[in-house]
Enzyme design. Structure first.
Site, PDB file in Angstrom:
ATOM      1  N   GLU A 226       0.861  -1.179   0.000  1.00  0.00           N
ATOM      2  CA  GLU A 226       0.000   0.000   0.000  1.00  0.00           C
ATOM      3  C   GLU A 226       0.899   1.231   0.000  1.00  0.00           C
ATOM      4  O   GLU A 226       1.826   1.316   0.817  1.00  0.00           O
ATOM      5  CB  GLU A 226      -0.896   0.012   1.243  1.00  0.00           C
ATOM      6  CG  GLU A 226      -1.815   1.220   1.305  1.00  0.00           C
ATOM      7  CD  GLU A 226      -2.578   1.334   2.622  1.00  0.00           C
ATOM      8  OE1 GLU A 226      -3.393   2.261   2.750  1.00  0.00           O
ATOM      9  OE2 GLU A 226      -2.327   0.512   3.522  1.00  0.00           O
ATOM     10  N   ARG A 446       5.396 -13.349   9.496  1.00  0.00           N
ATOM     11  CA  ARG A 446       5.823 -11.950   9.466  1.00  0.00           C
ATOM     12  C   ARG A 446       7.164 -11.838  10.171  1.00  0.00           C
ATOM     13  O   ARG A 446       7.425 -12.506  11.169  1.00  0.00           O
ATOM     14  CB  ARG A 446       4.784 -11.088  10.180  1.00  0.00           C
ATOM     15  CG  ARG A 446       5.218  -9.641  10.356  1.00  0.00           C
ATOM     16  CD  ARG A 446       4.126  -8.798  10.963  1.00  0.00           C
ATOM     17  NE  ARG A 446       4.624  -7.491  11.377  1.00  0.00           N
ATOM     18  CZ  ARG A 446       3.903  -6.394  11.409  1.00  0.00           C
ATOM     19  NH1 ARG A 446       2.648  -6.441  11.036  1.00  0.00           N
ATOM     20  NH2 ARG A 446       4.410  -5.249  11.801  1.00  0.00           N
ATOM     21  N   LYS A 456       3.073   1.117   9.943  1.00  0.00           N
ATOM     22  CA  LYS A 456       3.269   2.386   9.234  1.00  0.00           C
ATOM     23  C   LYS A 456       2.594   3.543   9.967  1.00  0.00           C
ATOM     24  O   LYS A 456       3.082   4.669   9.936  1.00  0.00           O
ATOM     25  CB  LYS A 456       2.750   2.267   7.804  1.00  0.00           C
ATOM     26  CG  LYS A 456       3.677   1.471   6.904  1.00  0.00           C
ATOM     27  CD  LYS A 456       3.252   1.479   5.457  1.00  0.00           C
ATOM     28  CE  LYS A 456       2.140   0.514   5.181  1.00  0.00           C
ATOM     29  NZ  LYS A 456       1.835   0.355   3.750  1.00  0.00           N
TER      30      LYS A 456
END
Length: 727
Positions: A226, A446, A456
């Site tokens: 993103e 992850r 973020k």
């Protein structure tokens, strides 16, 4: 299918699939084998069908075998076996081997078999992983470190000795088994963009980490960040694993920007993400944007409304969240198609009424998996989009857009971190409702780092509140941040691929990454000298040269490629105060790159602080007999002002627990600047060049020489020893 329909098992000569061959032997299944020139692991059947991948084929053997409970006696036990098949590749990841052994040893404390009370292909997969590790497992097997695991291993080896001894005799020790198998390297630009090295992205065992249903030459993957921040180390793992699988299966990777939230996204982030992906050496086939598919996504949403598979809901957000948690259906769920289409048009127009609504999928409000409880497909947002302006007043959610675009772009496998595991069922259900081709999800764990925030949203807080200098701040875990701190991309690639595609949750130490980095930079980076400005001490050599002279010496004694430097020799030289404190009167010391000297006098001020030293050269003295080896600089006008910058973690806790506020764990002091003077050659350093200041550590040139009054800024590079590099 009957077992006699197996035609042949083909595999790379250096990677025999031990678990498949062992399972077939134990089950008494005839399994003709041959080596594969294509490098693919394939089971060919007599009717022309094929199966690919280690554990896909092993499951098939488990199903057709006439061995009781070989693949579990019910669906639950079969699922448990699947879990162990997914775990087994951990044994082939060098860094995780002993962690895996420790975990399994505890697990097997009160068990005879890995699943239920029967020998199964789960036991074979684990046994094969250990046997394939060769000497590494054998040395542990002889120790008393993992008694439960060894007991189980020995029991299996004895019970099925005929079959397993035959398999190990034929295949264990073959070239490549239990070792890393190299794949084709890719071009990687160096930091200055001039030279190129080969960075190997294929350093994982090719026969043991498989993409289910993957076909050679037909794999298409996507890396879909993103554009709401810069690429960080966690994203890097996803990007590199996509590249690894694409190379291994001779497929391709698409770089797609998942730009469905205009509130958070910008062209700045798009540009820097492209830069970061290229820095990692990712070779993508093309760049696409989810926003390219907005018209098709709108059409699909309307189609689902007409089919009764989606509805418009004006329930307030907090109430909707509570109803989803409690499994309570919305009052709007039973609205007619006509009413839903009417409200949908209000949403498209961005009217006052439309802004109160969202579009939800009509899935299952009673499903135990809450992601299936009528997720939101579209939300209104009047903020203009960074690419297409104010054309739309509503935008699809990730949950809706991702399965559509993946299928539309022909993606075969979607790599997702295991934190999204619960959403996998939702992904498949939405694709099914859309009537689109199924895309296979492949999970990996992850990558989490100690003392590090990867959210973020949290990183943005540091930027917006001026706690850092930007997204490329050396304290940040962004690719640009860690590169600016002195990390070589080769080290990052090696570090991430050592983790492999493991599904275990990883909380990794930065020290390990920096240790890998040191091994890369130390053999080649040039050596220079600096003296800390504060309280530096002048050593006068009474018999030193009356006139300064210069020698040209190597910048790295063992690497000619580092070039040469000019070193000035004079009667008066500077040394660090920290070194002067350790010197005694009449002590012989070594002046590096010159020879020995004897300190005859130590001069102090009224507070007992050393201000000067006086000594004589003793160049015939042996450097082997001295305790102190000192770095020094000639007292000349050519010295360069330096600012040595050292950074610390942004937070003080190794790991924040769920619900814990990161603001409560902020590190109050994360940056230390130390003034110093450096040798004259430092004025020739270029931005980004890595060097070692002898006896002080490794540094990266952040701001090169401009003029004498402006210091050269050198950023300290951690070396994996968890200590300050500044003395």
């Amino acid at each position: 299918m009957e077992e006699e329909r197996i035609k042949v098992l083909s595999f790379p000569s250096d990677s025999p699939p031990l678990s498949i061959i062992a399972a077939a032997k134990i089950a008494g299944i005839a399994l003709p084998t041959q080596t594969s020139t294509s490098g693919a692991l394939t089971l060919s059947l007599s009717n022309g069908l094929e199966l690919h991948g280690n554990y896909v084929i092993l499951r098939y053997i488990g199903r057709v075998a006439a061995v009781r409970n070989f693949y579990g006696d019910d669906a639950f036990h079969a699922a448990q076996i699947d879990e162990w098949l997914e775990y087994a590749p951990t044994l082939l990841l060098g860094s995780e081997f002993e962690n895996a052994c420790s975990y399994m040893d505890v697990y097997m404390e009160k068990r005879t078999f890995f699943v239920s009370h029967s020998f199964s292909i789960a036991d074979i997969a684990i046994w094969s992983g250990l046997a394939g590790a060769g000497q590494r497992w054998e040395s542990l097997r002889k120790s008393s470190k993992y008694p439960n695991l060894v007991r189980w291993y020995n029991s299996v080896s004895a019970e099925y000795s005929d079959a397993l001894n035959e398999v190990t005799a034929l295949y264990v020790g073959k070239k490549g088994l239990g070792k890393q198998v190299a794949a084709k390297p890719i071009e990687q630009k160096s930091a200055d963009g001039n030279s190129s090295d080969k960075v190997n992205l294929g350093s994982r065992p090719s026969s043991e980490i498989d993409l289910p249903y993957a076909e050679l030459g037909k794999v298409r993957l996507r890396f879909a960040p993103e554009p709401s921040g810069y690429l960080h180390i966690g994203h890097s793992k996803a990007a590199l694993l996509n590249q690894y699988f694409a190379q291994r299966y001779q497929g391709e990777v698409i770089l797609r920007f998942d730009d469905t939230n205009p509130t958070k996204e910008s062209n700045e982030f798009v540009e820097n993400l492209i830069k970061d992906v290229e820095t990692l050496g990712i070779k993508y086939q093309m760049i696409t944007y989810t926003s390219d598919y907005f018209p098709k996504l709108m059409d699909m949403a309307e189609k689902l409304i007409k089919e009764g598979k989606a509805y418009v809901d004006d329930t307030p957000r907090e109430q909707m969240q509570k109803e989803r948690m409690d499994g309570i259906e919305s009052k709007c769920r039973s609205n007619s198609v006509e009413e839903n289409l009417k409200l949908w048009k209000e949403m498209i127009a961005g009217s006052e009424r439309g802004l109160q609504c969202c579009l939800r999928g009509k899935l299952d409000m009673q499903d135990p998996n809450k992601s299936l409880r009528d997720p939101v497909y579209y939300r209104c947002n009047p903020v203009p989009h960074h690419r297409i302006g104010a054309k739309y007043k509503l935008y699809p959610t990730y949950d809706f857009a991702c399965p559509f675009v993946d299928a539309e772009e022909g993606i075969t496998h979607a790599l997702r971190s295991s934190e999204y595991h619960d959403r996998n069922a939702q992904y498949y259900r939405i694709q099914e409702d859309m009537g689109m081709r199924k895309v296979h999800i492949y999970e990996f764990s992850r990558l989490n780092m100690v003392y590090t925030l990867l959210s973020k949203r949290k990183l943005l807080w540091f930027v917006q509140n001026d706690k850092v200098d930007g997204w490329d701040d050396p304290r940040f875990p962004t690719v640009q941040g860690i590169v600016r701190r002195g990390l070589k991309i080769e080290a990052l690639i090696q570090f991430i691929l050592e983790q492999g595609a493991s599904k275990n949750l990883n909380l990794m130490e930065w020290d390990k990454l920096w240790t890998i980095n040191k091994k890369i930079i130390d053999p080649v980076c040039p050596r220079h000298t600096a003296v800390i400005e504060e309280r530096k001490v002048l050593l006068t050599l009474t018999d030193g040269p009356d006139e300064p002279f210069v020698r040209i010496i190597p910048r790295h004694k063992k690497y000619d490629g580092a070039g040469e430097k000019a070193t000035t020799y004079t009667k008066r030289i500077w040394i660090d105060y920290a070194d002067a404190e350790y010197i005694s009167v009449n002590e012989e010391v070594t002046l590096m790159d010159w020879g020995n000297a004897i300190v005859k006098e130590i001069i102090k001020d009224q507070n007992g602080n050393i201000t000067q030293l006086v000594g004589v050269l003793h160049l015939q003295g042996s450097v082997k007999t001295t305790k102190l080896k000192l770095t020094w600089l000639a007292e000349t006008s050519e010295l360069v002002n330096l600012s040595l910058v050292e950074f610390d973690y942004l937070i003080t806790k190794k790991k924040l627990e769920e619900g814990e506020d990161f603001l409560d764990a902020l590190n109050p002091c994360t940056k230390k600047e130390t003034a110093a003077i450096g040798d004259s050659n430092i004025r020739n350093l270029k931005q980004g060049e890595i060097l070692q200041l002898e006896r002080k550590g490794y540094f990266r040139c952040d701001v090169p020489f401009v003029r004498p009054s402006k210091p050269v800024v050198l950023i300290a590079i951690p070396d994996g020893r968890q200590q300050s590099v500044l003395k």
